[in-house]
Write a protein that holds these residues in place. Structure first.
Motif, PDB file in Angstrom:
ATOM      1  N   GLU A   1       0.834  -1.200   0.000  1.00  0.00           N
ATOM      2  CA  GLU A   1       0.000   0.000   0.000  1.00  0.00           C
ATOM      3  C   GLU A   1       0.874   1.257   0.000  1.00  0.00           C
ATOM      4  O   GLU A   1       0.574   2.238  -0.683  1.00  0.00           O
ATOM      5  N   LEU A   2       1.972   1.185   0.765  1.00  0.00           N
ATOM      6  CA  LEU A   2       2.898   2.313   0.832  1.00  0.00           C
ATOM      7  C   LEU A   2       3.494   2.607  -0.535  1.00  0.00           C
ATOM      8  O   LEU A   2       3.670   3.781  -0.906  1.00  0.00           O
ATOM      9  N   LYS A   3       3.790   1.572  -1.280  1.00  0.00           N
ATOM     10  CA  LYS A   3       4.391   1.765  -2.607  1.00  0.00           C
ATOM     11  C   LYS A   3       3.445   2.571  -3.509  1.00  0.00           C
ATOM     12  O   LYS A   3       3.873   3.471  -4.240  1.00  0.00           O
ATOM     13  N   VAL A   4       2.157   2.250  -3.449  1.00  0.00           N
ATOM     14  CA  VAL A   4       1.169   2.974  -4.258  1.00  0.00           C
ATOM     15  C   VAL A   4       1.076   4.430  -3.796  1.00  0.00           C
ATOM     16  O   VAL A   4       1.059   5.363  -4.613  1.00  0.00           O
ATOM     17  N   VAL A   5       1.036   4.621  -2.475  1.00  0.00           N
ATOM     18  CA  VAL A   5       0.939   5.979  -1.935  1.00  0.00           C
ATOM     19  C   VAL A   5       2.177   6.793  -2.295  1.00  0.00           C
ATOM     20  O   VAL A   5       2.082   7.960  -2.713  1.00  0.00           O
ATOM     21  N   THR A   6       3.344   6.188  -2.158  1.00  0.00           N
ATOM     22  CA  THR A   6       4.592   6.895  -2.465  1.00  0.00           C
ATOM     23  C   THR A   6       4.666   7.258  -3.944  1.00  0.00           C
ATOM     24  O   THR A   6       5.073   8.374  -4.305  1.00  0.00           O
ATOM     25  N   ASP A   7       4.249   6.336  -4.786  1.00  0.00           N
ATOM     26  CA  ASP A   7       4.269   6.606  -6.219  1.00  0.00           C
ATOM     27  C   ASP A   7       3.280   7.727  -6.559  1.00  0.00           C
ATOM     28  O   ASP A   7       3.577   8.602  -7.375  1.00  0.00           O
ATOM     29  N   THR A   8       2.102   7.697  -5.932  1.00  0.00           N
ATOM     30  CA  THR A   8       1.110   8.754  -6.158  1.00  0.00           C
ATOM     31  C   THR A   8       1.648  10.102  -5.708  1.00  0.00           C
ATOM     32  O   THR A   8       1.540  11.113  -6.421  1.00  0.00           O
TER      33      THR A   8
END
Length: 893
Positions: A873-880
């Motif tokens: 989930e963090l990866k998606v948030v960081t990419d966003t």
């Protein structure tokens, strides 16, 4: 001013005074003696350490050469946002002989400069034949100045021609502008490659103050006057507009067309204009055989006459009122996108920003928002275009008049209440800026030209003209304006020319008026006290001037005082001319009201305490807008008084001016919670029957703010079927407040309404209650906004995106906001940056920080959560967050 300089100036003044006072007048031959001044060593030290600074003096530019006529041939490279031009200037020395010509030419590629003159010969039949003969010349181009050595000395009786081939590159100029005119590159290519499907590609110019020299070489200052013509070569699909008349439109073999526009009456270079785009031209009824036309985007073609339809009536009114007929060969108005100010009075071809006047016919039911601007720019065709200020220091001769032109139109078309209401808004704008600075109306010490475009040149100057009108009377006022225009038409003028015209008409020395209002800072601050002696039957009025006399003068003020006593009104004219003036009047009974400034024309801050009974009497008997406004302001602060409360109820229903009815409704709304039995039916009645749609809307808002009930729910839903968008919007807002779920359903049927009021209402609802599914609405309505409107749109969009949970929605929204922020308008750019930072960057940074913290806890304690899933989930948030941040940084450059 530096305090040390003040001390030094005072010491020098004391020295001069000592010298002067020691002189003797005598019949003998005794020598005149002077007292020896005391030497102040501290002053000498200050002088040595810190000499006085040289004062700024913005002199009117000297006239060395005079451009008689400018002929331009232009075409456009849309891909590069460049103009390919050739200019032929017909010129001569102004008075003194010269061998040099200096032209302004900002940021150009100069390809060639050639000099020629006309030589006349006779043919065999004795006819004169004029032939252009090339002359030798040299030139140097540096610092945006084209310096041409004419090769010989020309006298004022000798004309010459300069032909210049050049390329204009406005987008490569250093960014400039001000709060009044946000950019100064002169020539604007809007969406030139068509990359934005929601914006029509177009080209337009903005010359004021001195920006037209970015697209043609000229003497770019307001002292110059010339005729001009332009050959504009464009793709055949485009419509063009310029000053004067379209003399010829010739199709070329390559799919282009060359339009030849001619302005054969002289005007200033900053008033020359061009516009190009797929505009639709709507021609209205002519005025005295002169064309009146409007150029708009195709979506607004059906609404053009509703927007601009009073233009002919305005031209007739101003021509008649001034006694000087509209001078120019046509009057056109064009509406453009991304304009850098509000509107511009280019001679015979006014340019408006779309945000100023674009409305649909249905929107105009609630009021034509651009009407005062249309009047303002039209009045400039006399004051500014026909007779121009000779320097920006004298800008009052342009902008103060155009501002007062708005008052004159409101007064003629809608009555004194409308005019005074409009005037009061202008006065408020002056006082707001006067708290930040104080400057002379005519001033030669400005730092930048655009500094002159402020609430002094516009608002204060308009108020001063109104006071002058009230002093000399209408007949003298308009006769003086007629004389001023006739003496200075096709020329330039300064404020003294205006004074001299008034003095010639009235036979009065008016230096006192111009000295205290045009050439010094500030405004009067008056304290009024009255008393009545029953025994002597004397009314005493004490008036004290309390302004800071270090900044403002001691004013000489002619003012009317209306005394209401014994059922009659008696008007007295008084002259306030000292720090404290006392006036005594014979009055048979204690007055019901002593109304200071009976014409409500004085630009001053006035402290004058009155009783409740006096304010009530004033509202009922002193009929001017200003009297009622002053009384109503008092009433709104004393709504706990039953007599006042009842009077305000009457005002809400019966006052002849719509604003006062609205103000009364708003005041009643503040005390309405425990008065449902009497105020609810009153508000309902107004919402259904008032003649003005905005008053009806105000009543709906008051109902929504205070009461609930099925009867009101039905009223709000019924409001959605009204033609007035103001009523629809308030009805929708009321539903949204009381039943957001129902409002979300109703919004669907309203999303396609082209009303900004409705769009704002829906956007506000979605910002508070919307989901990712509502994102399409914000994208769809974006093309409805431009200019400064984008700031409000972007703010609501940002609040909505803050609610969204899907990364794809947020990234898509960030892209749209980045497009908003990609504008040249620095205020819109800054607003977009702030919205993205507060609602997107910070929000997703916070999400990332919280997830990281949660992951650390999950690693230590699995019961907190699955660290692996949280990491995904963090990866998606960081990419966003990264994509949002990249978009945010892209508009910070």
């Amino acid at each position: 001013m530096n305090y040390k300089h003040i001390i030094f100036s005072a010491a020098i003044f004391g020295f001069v005074a000592a010298c002067s006072s020691s002189k003797k007048t005598t019949k003998t031959n005794e020598p005149i003696t002077m007292a020896e001044p005391a030497i102040n060593l501290d002053t000498i030290k200050i002088l040595a350490e810190e000499p006085p600074k040289k004062k700024i003096y913005q002199a009117t530019p000297s006239k060395t050469n005079d451009i008689i006529h400018t002929k331009l041939w232009v075409s456009f490279d849309w891909q590069k946002s460049q103009l390919i031009g050739k200019a032929e200037l017909q010129a001569k020395p102004y008075f003194y002989a010269t061998d040099m010509l200096y032209l302004n030419a900002r940021g150009m590629d100069i390809k060639s400069v050639a000099l020629s003159r006309l030589e006349s010969t006779k043919d065999k039949k004795g006819n004169t034949i004029s032939t252009k003969v090339n002359l030798t010349s040299t030139y140097k181009y540096e610092n945006d100045s084209l310096k041409i050595n004419l090769g010989k000395t020309f006298t004022a009786k000798e004309e010459y021609y300069v032909t210049i081939e050049y390329i204009s590159k406005p987008n490569e100029l250093k960014a400039g502008g001000s709060s009044a005119i946000s950019d100064d590159k002169g020539l604007y290519f809007i969406n030139p490659t068509g990359s934005d499907p929601d914006k029509m590609p177009q080209i337009w110019t903005q010359g004021e103050t001195q920006s037209n020299s970015a697209w043609f070489p000229t003497i770019d200052n307001p002292t110059e006057k010339m005729t001009d013509e332009i050959y504009m070569t464009v793709d055949d699909k485009y419509t063009t507009l310029s000053n004067g008349l379209l003399k010829e439109s010739k199709k070329n073999t390559d799919g282009t067309r060359t339009d030849h526009w001619v302005m054969d009456l002289p005007h200033a270079p900053y008033l020359v204009m061009m516009a190009v785009g797929e505009f639709k031209k709507v021609t209205d009824e002519p005025w005295n055989g002169k064309e009146i036309s409007y150029y708009v985007e195709k979506e607004y073609e059906p609404h053009a006459k509703a927007i601009f339809g009073k233009t002919k009536k305005m031209v007739e009114f101003y021509s008649t009122k001034l006694g000087v007929p509209y001078a120019w060969p046509k009057y056109a108005q064009i509406v453009v996108r991304d304009y850098v100010s509000g509107a511009m009075e280019n001679t015979s071809a006014t340019l408006h920003g779309d945000f100023v006047c674009y409305q649909t016919t249905r929107e105009i039911i609630d009021g034509a928002k651009g009407e005062s601007t249309i009047a303002h720019e039209l009045f400039h065709q006399w004051f500014g275009d026909l007779a121009s200020c000779e320097s920006w220091s004298n800008l009052t001769l342009n902008e103060s008049f155009a501002t007062y032109g708005e008052y004159l139109w409101e007064e003629f078309e809608y009555g004194r209440d409308a005019a005074d209401d409009h005037h009061a808004g202008s006065r408020y704008g002056y006082f707001a800026q006067s708290n930040q600075k104080q400057v002379d109306l005519v001033r030669f010490d400005y730092e930048e030209r655009e500094d002159m475009f402020d609430a002094f040149s516009y608002n204060k100057g308009g108020q001063i003209l109104h006071m002058l009108r009230k002093y000399v009377g209408d007949d003298a006022f308009f006769a003086s304006l007629k004389l001023y225009l006739e003496k200075n038409k096709f020329k330039t003028a300064e404020a003294h020319d205006l004074r001299l015209a008034f003095e010639e008409v009235t036979g009065e020395d008016l230096n006192w008026f111009f000295n205290e209002w045009y050439y010094v800072k500030g405004h009067p601050e008056l304290n009024i006290k009255k008393s009545y002696d029953d025994a002597t039957k004397k009314l005493k009025l004490e008036i004290t001037q309390q302004q800071d006399f270090k900044v403002s003068p001691l004013y000489k003020l002619p003012v009317y005082v209306d005394i209401y006593a014994g059922g009659k009104k008696e008007r007295k004219r008084i002259w306030i001319d000292d720090v404290k003036n006392t006036f005594v009047f014979d009055v048979n009974s204690n007055p019901d009201l002593v109304n200071f400034d009976g014409e409500k024309q004085l630009l001053a801050k006035v402290t004058y305490e009155k009783t409740k009974d006096e304010f009530i009497y004033q509202y009922k008997n002193a009929a001017l807008w200003g009297d009622r406004d002053e009384a109503l302001e008092y009433f709104t602060e004393h709504m706990d008084d039953k007599v006042i409360y009842d009077l305000v109820k009457s005002i809400a229903q019966n006052d002849p001016w719509k604003k006062f009815r609205t103000d009364a409704i708003n005041a009643l709304s503040e005390v309405a919670k425990d008065k449902e039995a009497e105020l609810k039916p009153l508000f309902i009645g107004i919402s259904e029957k008032d003649a003005n749609t905005k008053v009806r809307a105000a009543a709906i808002k008051a109902l929504s703010a205070n009461y609930k009930g099925t009867d009101l729910d039905a009223l709000y839903e019924k409001a959605l079927n009204e033609q007035s968008y103001a009523i629809v919007s308030e009805g929708f807002d009321a539903i949204a407040k009381n039943n957001p779920e129902l409002a979300m359903k109703k919004a669907v049927s309203l999303e396609n309404e082209p009303s900004k009021e409705i769009i704002y209402s829906i956007a506000d609802l979605y910002a508070k209650n919307g989901t990712d599914e509502n994102h399409v609405f914000f994208k769809k309505v974006k093309n409805q906004f431009s200019g400064f409107e984008l700031m409000a749109y972007g703010n609501m969009y940002g609040k909505f995106l803050k609610r969204c949970t899907k990364p794809e929605t947020v990234i898509d929204g960030a892209k749209e906001l980045a497009k908003v922020g990609a504008t040249d308008n620095k205020y819109v750019k800054y607003a977009a940056q702030k919205v993205m930072k507060d609602n997107l960057v910070n929000v997703w940074q916070d999400k990332e920080d919280k997830l990281k913290a949660k992951i650390e806890k999950a690693k230590a304690d699995p019961s907190v959560g699955d660290a692996t899933k949280l990491t995904e989930e963090l990866k998606v948030v960081t990419d966003t967050k990264k994509q949002i941040l990249d978009l945010y940084n892209s508009i910070k450059k």
